[in-house]
Scaffold this motif. Sequence first.
Motif, mmCIF file in Angstrom:
data_model
loop_
_atom_site.group_PDB
_atom_site.id
_atom_site.type_symbol
_atom_site.label_atom_id
_atom_site.label_comp_id
_atom_site.label_asym_id
_atom_site.label_seq_id
_atom_site.Cartn_x
_atom_site.Cartn_y
_atom_site.Cartn_z
ATOM 1 N N GLU A 144 0.834 -1.199 0.000
ATOM 2 C CA GLU A 144 0.000 0.000 0.000
ATOM 3 C C GLU A 144 0.865 1.244 0.000
ATOM 4 O O GLU A 144 1.861 1.322 0.703
ATOM 5 C CB GLU A 144 -0.904 0.001 1.237
ATOM 6 C CG GLU A 144 -2.042 0.983 1.128
ATOM 7 C CD GLU A 144 -2.934 0.896 2.351
ATOM 8 O OE1 GLU A 144 -3.878 0.085 2.339
ATOM 9 O OE2 GLU A 144 -2.668 1.625 3.317
ATOM 10 N N LEU A 145 0.477 2.174 -0.862
ATOM 11 C CA LEU A 145 1.258 3.407 -0.967
ATOM 12 C C LEU A 145 0.355 4.582 -0.631
ATOM 13 O O LEU A 145 -0.714 4.762 -1.209
ATOM 14 C CB LEU A 145 1.800 3.555 -2.400
ATOM 15 C CG LEU A 145 2.705 4.751 -2.676
ATOM 16 C CD1 LEU A 145 3.883 4.323 -3.503
ATOM 17 C CD2 LEU A 145 1.937 5.873 -3.333
ATOM 18 N N ASP A 146 0.760 5.324 0.359
ATOM 19 C CA ASP A 146 -0.022 6.477 0.789
ATOM 20 C C ASP A 146 0.625 7.724 0.234
ATOM 21 O O ASP A 146 1.723 8.109 0.617
ATOM 22 C CB ASP A 146 -0.048 6.515 2.334
ATOM 23 C CG ASP A 146 -0.988 7.614 2.837
ATOM 24 O OD1 ASP A 146 -1.316 8.519 2.028
ATOM 25 O OD2 ASP A 146 -1.380 7.542 4.011
ATOM 26 N N LYS A 147 -0.079 8.365 -0.691
ATOM 27 C CA LYS A 147 0.510 9.524 -1.365
ATOM 28 C C LYS A 147 0.660 10.711 -0.425
ATOM 29 O O LYS A 147 1.610 11.484 -0.548
ATOM 30 C CB LYS A 147 -0.351 9.926 -2.561
ATOM 31 C CG LYS A 147 -0.151 9.021 -3.763
ATOM 32 C CD LYS A 147 -0.918 9.565 -4.953
ATOM 33 C CE LYS A 147 -0.639 8.766 -6.192
ATOM 34 N NZ LYS A 147 -1.428 9.289 -7.322
ATOM 35 N N ASP A 148 -0.324 10.852 0.472
ATOM 36 C CA ASP A 148 -0.257 11.994 1.385
ATOM 37 C C ASP A 148 0.924 11.852 2.330
ATOM 38 O O ASP A 148 1.711 12.783 2.491
ATOM 39 C CB ASP A 148 -1.547 12.104 2.189
ATOM 40 C CG ASP A 148 -2.716 12.435 1.265
ATOM 41 O OD1 ASP A 148 -2.432 13.027 0.188
ATOM 42 O OD2 ASP A 148 -3.870 12.091 1.582
ATOM 43 N N ALA A 149 1.009 10.661 2.922
ATOM 44 C CA ALA A 149 2.074 10.454 3.906
ATOM 45 C C ALA A 149 3.396 10.104 3.241
ATOM 46 O O ALA A 149 4.420 10.027 3.910
ATOM 47 C CB ALA A 149 1.675 9.324 4.868
ATOM 48 N N LYS A 150 3.346 9.925 1.981
ATOM 49 C CA LYS A 150 4.507 9.490 1.208
ATOM 50 C C LYS A 150 5.125 8.265 1.895
ATOM 51 O O LYS A 150 6.318 8.201 2.166
ATOM 52 C CB LYS A 150 5.573 10.612 1.110
ATOM 53 C CG LYS A 150 5.110 11.849 0.397
ATOM 54 C CD LYS A 150 5.883 12.050 -0.915
ATOM 55 C CE LYS A 150 5.474 13.349 -1.596
ATOM 56 N NZ LYS A 150 4.330 13.183 -2.467
ATOM 57 N N GLN A 151 4.207 7.314 2.197
ATOM 58 C CA GLN A 151 4.686 6.148 2.901
ATOM 59 C C GLN A 151 4.167 4.879 2.230
ATOM 60 O O GLN A 151 3.087 4.851 1.652
ATOM 61 C CB GLN A 151 4.190 6.197 4.369
ATOM 62 C CG GLN A 151 5.052 5.331 5.239
ATOM 63 C CD GLN A 151 4.519 5.233 6.651
ATOM 64 O OE1 GLN A 151 3.322 5.397 6.914
ATOM 65 N NE2 GLN A 151 5.408 4.970 7.582
ATOM 66 N N THR A 153 3.431 0.803 2.863
ATOM 67 C CA THR A 153 3.327 -0.259 3.863
ATOM 68 C C THR A 153 3.176 -1.585 3.152
ATOM 69 O O THR A 153 2.554 -1.684 2.084
ATOM 70 C CB THR A 153 2.117 -0.055 4.785
ATOM 71 O OG1 THR A 153 0.963 0.157 3.955
ATOM 72 C CG2 THR A 153 2.306 1.125 5.711
ATOM 73 N N LEU A 154 3.781 -2.642 3.722
ATOM 74 C CA LEU A 154 3.666 -3.977 3.157
ATOM 75 C C LEU A 154 2.976 -4.823 4.206
ATOM 76 O O LEU A 154 3.474 -4.976 5.324
ATOM 77 C CB LEU A 154 5.070 -4.536 2.857
ATOM 78 C CG LEU A 154 5.101 -5.925 2.253
ATOM 79 C CD1 LEU A 154 4.483 -5.930 0.852
ATOM 80 C CD2 LEU A 154 6.528 -6.429 2.196
ATOM 81 N N GLU A 157 2.777 -3.261 7.493
ATOM 82 C CA GLU A 157 4.020 -2.820 8.122
ATOM 83 C C GLU A 157 4.666 -1.748 7.261
ATOM 84 O O GLU A 157 4.817 -1.941 6.054
ATOM 85 C CB GLU A 157 5.002 -3.999 8.223
ATOM 86 C CG GLU A 157 4.405 -5.218 8.873
ATOM 87 C CD GLU A 157 4.760 -5.308 10.332
ATOM 88 O OE1 GLU A 157 5.940 -5.017 10.644
ATOM 89 O OE2 GLU A 157 3.868 -5.640 11.140
ATOM 90 N N PRO A 158 5.015 -0.613 7.848
ATOM 91 C CA PRO A 158 5.675 0.418 7.044
ATOM 92 C C PRO A 158 7.054 -0.071 6.573
ATOM 93 O O PRO A 158 7.753 -0.773 7.293
ATOM 94 C CB PRO A 158 5.816 1.587 7.997
ATOM 95 C CG PRO A 158 5.416 1.108 9.339
ATOM 96 C CD PRO A 158 4.841 -0.239 9.268
ATOM 97 N N VAL A 159 7.404 0.293 5.354
ATOM 98 C CA VAL A 159 8.708 -0.064 4.797
ATOM 99 C C VAL A 159 9.453 1.219 4.521
ATOM 100 O O VAL A 159 8.879 2.194 4.052
ATOM 101 C CB VAL A 159 8.540 -0.863 3.497
ATOM 102 C CG1 VAL A 159 9.883 -1.342 3.009
ATOM 103 C CG2 VAL A 159 7.596 -2.037 3.708
ATOM 104 N N LYS A 160 10.749 1.217 4.808
ATOM 105 C CA LYS A 160 11.534 2.430 4.630
ATOM 106 C C LYS A 160 12.033 2.513 3.178
ATOM 107 O O LYS A 160 12.740 1.624 2.690
ATOM 108 C CB LYS A 160 12.728 2.402 5.587
ATOM 109 C CG LYS A 160 12.957 3.735 6.266
ATOM 110 C CD LYS A 160 14.070 3.610 7.282
ATOM 111 C CE LYS A 160 14.876 4.849 7.259
ATOM 112 N NZ LYS A 160 14.796 5.822 8.181
ATOM 113 N N PHE A 161 11.616 3.590 2.536
ATOM 114 C CA PHE A 161 12.023 3.788 1.133
ATOM 115 C C PHE A 161 12.806 5.075 0.996
ATOM 116 O O PHE A 161 12.505 6.052 1.673
ATOM 117 C CB PHE A 161 10.774 3.905 0.236
ATOM 118 C CG PHE A 161 10.300 2.592 -0.323
ATOM 119 C CD1 PHE A 161 10.027 1.531 0.534
ATOM 120 C CD2 PHE A 161 10.143 2.410 -1.684
ATOM 121 C CE1 PHE A 161 9.576 0.330 0.018
ATOM 122 C CE2 PHE A 161 9.702 1.213 -2.191
ATOM 123 C CZ PHE A 161 9.411 0.167 -1.357
#
Lengths: 234, 759
Positions: A144-151, A153-154, A157-161
Amino acid sequence: MNTENSAILVVDDDHDIVNAIAKLLGKEGYRIYKAYNGLEAIDMLVQNEIHLILIDVMMPKLDGLSAMMKIREKNNIPIIVLSAKSEDSDKILGLSMGADDYITKPYNPMELVARVNSNLRRYLSLGAAGSTMSDNKLRIGGLELDKDAKQITLDGEPVKFTPTEYKITELLMENAGRTFSAEEIYSRIWNEDSFSVENTVMVHIRHIREKIEINPSEPRYLKVVWGIGYKMEK
Amino acid sequence: MKVLGNKLVRAIAFITACALLASAAFIMCDCAVKNDARESRSQYYQMTSDYSESSNTLFVKLWTVANMYMRNLDSNGKFSSNKYLKASTEEAMKSLGLMDDKGNVTIDGDEDFEYILKYGENSITNTDRKPSEFSKEYSFIQQNDVVYPPTKLDLHEYYNMSWYTTNFGMTYFTIKNLSQRSIAIFDFDTSKLPFYYDENGAKIYYKEDGTTPVPKKNSNENEPDENEPYNQFSGEAPPYEQYGSNMPYSIDDKFEYISGDDRPICIYLKPKDDIVTKIEAVQNEYNAADSMIEQKFIDIIPLIAAAFAFGLFFVVMGGYDTEQKKFILKAPNKIFTEFYLLIAILAFLGAGSAIGYFSETKRAFEDGRLSELPVYYAVGYAVLYAAGLFAVNAIVVQLKCRSLIKTSLFGKLLLKIVNGIKGTIRDQTLRKDPLTRRFLIRTGIAVVAEVIAFALFYYRAGDVLFFISLLLLGAYIYLTAVDLRDINKLSEHISAMQSGDYMKVKVPETSVIYGMTKNLNEISDGMQTAVEKRVQSERMKIDLVTNVSHDLKTPLTSIISYINLLGSEEMSPEARDYVKILDEKSARLKVIVSDLFDLAKATSGTDVAKEKLDMVILTQQVIGDMGDKIEKYGRDVRTEIKTDSAPIEGDGKRLYRVMQNLIDNALKYSLDGTRIYVTVNRENTDAVITVKNISAEEMNFTADEITERFARGDSSRSTEGSGLGLSIAKSFTEANGGQFNVTIDGDMFTAEVRLPIIE
């Protein structure tokens, strides 16, 4: 919802394999139900609350694919097919008939555990929780990609990019299913023409894959279209 | 019969026949040579020749005097024309020897002849006879334009004499057998005029004021003018022999011929009586001798008849064998009929000409043109006869023995052709060979049609036949077109089979390709079965491999699972080492099983996806993808992309495996600190990818050996990989329609992948 105490049904006609998997997943804290053919599996499912099924394909009485079709008539719990059949056609068949994942035998125990975890997490935290999709979120499977949070998650779980990795992932997810050449990715991300920079893109792609794929050589999300480019699976 | 059929008797008959003919010929020729007739004849010829010449010359002289001179005399015998014509005439007469210096007409060479020349009222004669006394038997008589030669004397040779006058004052005579062939006289003053000699030798004067024709100039200076005067070259008349024959002088259109005066001319000319007597005497003598030879010929007829009788006997009895009591064919008669036929024909022609030209031969003897040894001629005739007889005998014997066809070349040829045709018709194969049969029948039809058409063209016969011939030709063309169409079908059938379409073709039984198509259908059936069997066995092989692989994978799965579980148990460090080894080996076993399965599938050539992809991108992707591994090995991989793109058609996943295996291989076996070179290039129509590395170990194997299954570059057998890497690379490359080559040069190992480029 915690994945601990989740119930997993392992179906295989080979008792040793069923036991091995039971041991393996048992150590992760899962409750294990065992079945040795398709019919037993269906019975088990009726009698018990099951959160995930690991099922072999070639089994007596009722084979895995038929059993899976029956199960899918009422149930949407994650099903992972575990088969010695390693051909692409077999995988496509399995996935199209309702499997959420496909693991070939002989499996890597670590990978098996990871995939089970991933599928369960997705099912319990996302699928079942039914979190609403906003316009600014892109989701493919457990990714999942959150455009607002620019985050990104897999399976919750958040993944560091890095910013570049994020941009590439965003581009590919926005155009899921479309194949991008390295050149195109480069010019879209860096906004300049590429000149022998394909390797740069490829290194980034590799890094992204390492972060989002359980087994990067058998990617689930970010696939290499050999000789052409890369794409995000729909 | 016994006596008559005897060989000796036959030989005697043959010799007798020849001898009889020889003696007859001898008598004949001897007679011709010895006879006095020869002398009388030559005397006769001499005499007639002499008198003939002088009488003819005299006749021409008389004609010339009449036409050139007497024509211009008036009834008193005076010259009536102007003085120029008179002078010119007299000059001409003198130059022809027909007038003396005093202007009197002189006619020489008349000693043996009598003549009367009458022109109008004037006449010249050397005799007292009256015209009526000149008998037609012995005299030349010209009345007006008609000349009657003597009927009894062989004296006359006809000369074509003529004259004409022109409107500009020239009269031209063509005389031909006097001292000049042609001569011209003029009625104007010629004393100071230019002149030339024409092609007949006549001296022609001309005026340049346009009142007479002038010689035409030829535009080319090197060639004589048309009607060029000869004297431009020599100044003299050319010799008599060079004159053209009977060629009147041509003049311009504005000048014209005026034909000669046609007042009656009468010439009577005869040899004197004693000359006539003399000629007749010689003539009689000659005739007598001639008839004597003919008499002699009649005398020898019995001899000749006897010669033919013996010859006939020889021929009738020829080839009779007294012991077998029948006619048999023996050695000399066995020679080809054509040979004897040729001899017989030649002999017959020889004899025929001998008889046919008997009088000619006789005269040749008389003239002494033939040899004086009659015995040669006798032998000659005898040989001719003998050869002819022998040849006829041989042919007759062949006829009697009914072996004419066998002995003659033509017969043999004919026999061969007839037998060939018979054989072909009888032969079963013709019935089975529709092409030949059809060809023969149709060619027959076409030939008949052509013959009819030709006959029509030639004889202009009726329209119906022409229509029929057209119809036949039309049928021929139609049938040929049908056959060609069928053969084309056959060709299509074969093409279809060649491209793997084993269809069955049905054609009517009447078609030329019926038999062939039937056979092809059967072959097609057989091939289809074979292909199906092969496909089936291929499928079985894959099924087997799949099953075996499955059967291997299932226990392997357990092994791997339990080794993993075992690893998480408490155990001694030693035991942990063992588990680690088990883990590694089972991992390798997994790779081997998976590779084996891939390889088996690749070599069975099934399921190769075809997609358009770029080998440049693919190579970059593989190297990017393997970045971790490359880093792990610490090798410098140099990528040289020498082309913008290398589009090919293939299975991306498999080609990725190829590249992955090659780079894997290079990483594993290259010497520490060396570089690995990966190049992508285009050569003609191929995309060529090479991977080069320097081997750590000495490569004591050949390029072929290394691509064999399970071959490994190091004898130590490292723990990694299945040893199938290059085999898989090779199989996958080939499954994608490419070529895979390995080159070993010292320590340098080069793997090359070659794939056809598509545009």
